[in-house]
Design a protein around this motif. Structure first.
Motif, mmCIF file in Angstrom:
data_model
loop_
_atom_site.group_PDB
_atom_site.id
_atom_site.type_symbol
_atom_site.label_atom_id
_atom_site.label_comp_id
_atom_site.label_asym_id
_atom_site.label_seq_id
_atom_site.Cartn_x
_atom_site.Cartn_y
_atom_site.Cartn_z
ATOM 1 N N ALA A 1 -57.352 -62.749 5.712
ATOM 2 C CA ALA A 1 -57.135 -64.066 6.310
ATOM 3 C C ALA A 1 -56.595 -65.035 5.273
ATOM 4 N N PHE A 2 -57.115 -64.924 4.047
ATOM 5 C CA PHE A 2 -56.660 -65.829 2.995
ATOM 6 C C PHE A 2 -55.301 -65.420 2.437
ATOM 7 N N PHE A 3 -54.815 -64.246 2.827
ATOM 8 C CA PHE A 3 -53.445 -63.891 2.450
ATOM 9 C C PHE A 3 -52.473 -64.389 3.511
ATOM 10 N N ILE A 4 -52.805 -64.119 4.772
ATOM 11 C CA ILE A 4 -51.874 -64.450 5.856
ATOM 12 C C ILE A 4 -51.656 -65.960 5.978
ATOM 13 N N GLY A 5 -52.749 -66.713 5.946
ATOM 14 C CA GLY A 5 -52.629 -68.161 6.112
ATOM 15 C C GLY A 5 -51.677 -68.768 5.095
ATOM 16 N N PRO A 6 -51.943 -68.607 3.800
ATOM 17 C CA PRO A 6 -51.036 -69.157 2.789
ATOM 18 C C PRO A 6 -49.620 -68.593 2.881
ATOM 19 N N ALA A 7 -49.471 -67.309 3.240
ATOM 20 C CA ALA A 7 -48.127 -66.748 3.343
ATOM 21 C C ALA A 7 -47.337 -67.482 4.422
ATOM 22 N N PHE A 8 -47.987 -67.763 5.547
ATOM 23 C CA PHE A 8 -47.310 -68.506 6.613
ATOM 24 C C PHE A 8 -47.054 -69.948 6.173
ATOM 25 N N GLY A 9 -48.017 -70.507 5.448
ATOM 26 C CA GLY A 9 -47.822 -71.861 4.922
ATOM 27 C C GLY A 9 -46.616 -71.904 4.001
ATOM 28 N N ALA A 10 -46.432 -70.831 3.216
ATOM 29 C CA ALA A 10 -45.299 -70.781 2.289
ATOM 30 C C ALA A 10 -43.978 -70.822 3.057
ATOM 31 N N VAL A 11 -43.920 -70.106 4.181
ATOM 32 C CA VAL A 11 -42.697 -70.128 4.991
ATOM 33 C C VAL A 11 -42.408 -71.565 5.434
ATOM 34 N N ALA A 12 -43.454 -72.240 5.911
ATOM 35 C CA ALA A 12 -43.273 -73.631 6.332
ATOM 36 C C ALA A 12 -42.807 -74.484 5.162
#
Lengths: 407, 328
Positions: free
Chosen positions: B228-239
């Motif tokens: 969960a702590f990988f996916i969230g920040p990864a998506f945040g990075a795209v934004a």
């Protein structure tokens, strides 16, 4: 647990070793000896109140560099040597924020070796900070706060070396309407005292001249998304956008407008007349944008060439901004007042109540020739040099287009 | 107000909303599993933007390439690859795939690292402790970017060509808006499928229902939390990268406001609920754009937060949130 503690100990020991080596290296060369000269030198401190880490950082850092040059020049002068004075700057990072600015002002006020403040930049910061300085009878010279309200407060300790928005706004409107022929404008401001004041003065004069203001809009100085506003603007097809505010938010508005197909220029005041306005838009979209700025262009000033060469020598990787010379001049005014008071009352009296009054009186009587032109103040504390130049972006650079006295 | 202006504002809103939704997912994923609000998440958005910027500069900026290959000669192939990346549409696609993948991975790993050092030791501490820890991490990361990178805003290289792509009902959609909208929708669909169809997704849902019971059933909770702590920040990075490209600049403090808005979006949709976060993000973006367009830019936040309050009065769990909040 034990292993961990040992590890920690090793790390700490290593850190200690590194720090000893590092400080040891610094201590070796004989720089430390300069303090011990024959006569006793008095350290006189001048506060630099400017946005240094947040807000209009490009301008704040430029102001500080200007002040540094002034202090260096004067520390090397015979007058400082004769009086036994060494000038020092104290940073006060106001972050372009009124609250932080007030904290900085209180910090300066509690420094007993401080004679005056070169600052602040944002009008929204200068106005509340000026009250703090007034209560403590500290001299304040703003290098770049252009909102008229600052000196209308009637505080005797407050001065500025730049022209005001009630001169700048109308001058911008005249250039836009007469010189560039724009008839329909949308006026946007960033809801700060500076932006609101400038935008209002521009709009008033633009309508007086016969131009049409399609609508006015308030934004925040921390906004990044202007697309909704841009859609509203482009649907009404103005000739130009006037933005009252600083370069950092304004550049985003101008870029988004150009990306959305708006072909007219965005115009602003001294707050956007900076290289960052162009680089933040990625270069091309800034072409044709207009700005007004206080004073004459550097190329028109007799003392500016010397300033430019010194600046290039001391800060080779930095470009001179419009306000850097104002930072220099504001500091120069403070320093000259210090000389006068030190001669009349003695160095010891500089920070006494009588000395502080004398400093303010000395600034009032200023009659100097600075980098930005003649330095002198009217009874309100405003500069007597009220020239405004209009610039336009051409091939990625701000080029002076309307120079007072040259048209 | 003509029809085309309304459509244009909707397009602006959906673009903005796509970015909000991508960030909001990070809040909601973590909340769903740990019941904790990860206030450092806004800095993941900022980190992603900076990492993306770094990779973009390294691959496409002449000056940076010259400097790097001077210091490290074995990297001199960058000059040759630069022409490949910038000369054709195919090169551009490869370039952006690299930029996004590197930024997502780096930011995702940072997210996992933060969880490991700042949140895991506090997992059994009172609720407020990890919250404060998160605020601390946020301040730390912001100041790290301020001190180590730059206090000024940095322009994002305009490598991606912004062109008018097509128009709907008189409103124009440019290439970047199309990219942002399509990518965010695709990513959201992928995540939705991941959580609802895969085994790891099932484990995540189980952990969010009852982490203790899930642990007893043989689910490695630490693993699920790390994911969960990988996916969230990864998506945040795209934004973050989208924000850099769309607005043209990045600055160390850029995460704060979008982070707040995305958090609002997550609450609006029902925090803990993935589809709610997506819905909330798009809704908030659209409301903001319409508010700014038809009333005044100064009122856009008033309108957005006014709606949030109204929703919370009538549906305290958010739009798609379950009304049963009590966990026994």
């Amino acid at each position: 647990m034990k292993v961990r503690n040992k590890l920690l100990l090793v790390v700490l020991a290593a850190l200690l070793a590194v720090s000893v080596v590092a400080t040891g290296c610094k201590a070796k060369p004989g720089n430390g000896g300069e303090e011990i000269t024959a006569t006793e030198t008095t350290v006189v401190r001048i506060g630099v109140g400017a946005p240094l880490t947040q807000g209009a950082v490009a301008i704040g850092q430029g102001l500080k560099r200007g002040a540094q040059l002034a202090v260096e020049d004067e520390n090397a002068s015979s007058q400082a040597e004769k009086l036994g004075i060494k000038f020092e700057l104290v940073d006060g990072d106001d972050q372009g924020d009124p609250q932080t600015g007030t904290n900085v002002a209180n910090m300066f006020a509690s420094d007993t070796s401080l004679v005056g403040v070169m600052g602040h930049f944002n009008s929204g910061v200068s106005i509340p900070a000026s009250k703090v300085y007034n209560e403590n009878n500290i001299l304040m010279i703003s290098p770049g706060s252009t909102n008229p309200e600052l000196t209308k407060q009637g505080l005797k300790n407050v001065f500025r070396v730049c022209a005001t928005d009630d001169v700048q706004g109308p001058a911008g409107a005249e250039s836009a309407f007469n010189k560039f022929g724009y008839k329909k404008a949308v006026v946007v401001d960033d809801s700060t005292p500076y932006g609101e004041g400038l935008a209002a003065e521009f709009a008033k004069k633009f309508e007086e001249l016969g131009g049409q203001i399609l609508f006015k809009e308030k934004t925040s100085d921390k906004d990044t998304d202007f697309n909704a506003l841009v859609t509203k603007i482009t649907s009404q097809k103005p000739d130009m956008i006037f933005y009252g505010g600083m370069y950092n938010a304004g550049a985003l508005l101008a870029k988004q407008a150009t990306d959305a197909g708006f072909t007219g220029p965005t115009m602003g005041g001294d707050g956007i007349s900076y290289t960052d306005w162009i680089t933040l838009q990625g270069g091309k979209t800034a072409e044709g944008d207009l700005s007004t700025s206080v004073g004459l262009p550097v190329s028109e000033l007799p003392k500016a060439a010397e300033f430019q060469s010194k600046y290039a020598e001391k800060f080779p990787s930095e470009e001179i901004g419009n306000f850097d010379a104002y930072g220099y001049d504001a500091t120069y005014v403070i320093i000259n007042a210090v000389y006068k008071v030190a001669e009349d009352l003695g160095v010891k009296e500089l920070t006494s109540p009588a000395g502080r009054d004398a400093l303010i009186e000395a600034v009032k009587a200023t009659d100097l020739s600075g980098v930005t032109g003649k330095l002198g103040f009217d009874e309100k504390g405003d500069t007597s040099n009220q020239a405004i130049t209009t610039y336009q972006v051409e091939n990625g650079e701000w080029v002076p287009k309307v120079i007072p006295g040259k048209d | 107000m003509s029809f085309s202006v309304i459509i244009q504002q909707l397009i602006n809103g959906v673009t903005l909303g796509g970015m909000y939704a991508l960030i909001a997912l990070g809040y909601t994923l973590v909340y769903g599993i740990l019941l904790m609000i990860n206030f450092a998440h806004s800095e993941m958005f900022m980190t992603g933007a900076y990492v993306g910027l770094g990779v973009l500069l390294l691959l496409t900026d002449k000056g940076v390439i010259a400097k790097v290959s001077k210091a490290m000669p074995f990297l001199s192939f960058l000059e040759a690859s630069r022409t490949f990346f910038t000369s054709s549409a195919f090169g551009l696609i490869v370039l952006f795939l690299i930029v996004f993948l590197v930024a997502m991975t780096a930011t995702g790993l940072l997210g996992m690292f933060i969880e490991r050092v700042a949140y895991r030791p506090l997992r059994n501490a009172p609720r407020l402790a990890p919250l404060i820890s998160a605020i601390g991490v946020s301040i730390f990361l912001q100041n790290a970017a301020l001190l180590w990178i730059d206090s000024r805003a940095i322009p994002y290289p305009a490598v991606f060509p912004i062109k008018k792509l097509f128009s709907i009902g008189g409103a124009n959609v440019n290439s970047l808006q199309a990219l942002i909208i399509s990518t965010s929708i695709i990513l959201l669909l992928i995540l939705d499928t991941f959580v609802s169809r895969t085994k790891v997704g099932k484990a995540m849902r189980a952990t969010s229902q009852d982490s203790e019971a899930a642990g007893l059933m043989g689910i490695d909770i630490n693993y699920v939390i790390a994911i969960a702590f990988f996916i969230g920040p990864a998506f945040g990075a795209v934004a973050g990268i989208f924000s850099g490209m769309y607005y043209g600049t990045v600055i160390f403090s850029m995460g704060f406001i979008p982070g707040m808005k995305a958090f609002t979006a997550a609450v609006l949709g029902g925090i803990g609920n993935l589809r709610g976060a997506m819905l909330g993000g798009f809704l908030l973006g659209i409301v903001e754009s319409l508010g700014a367009g038809f009333l005044s830019t100064g009122y856009k936040d008033v309108i957005a937060f006014g709606i949030l309050i109204l929703v919370l009065i009538f549906r305290p769990g958010g739009l798609l949130g379950e009304s049963v909040v009590e966990k026994v």
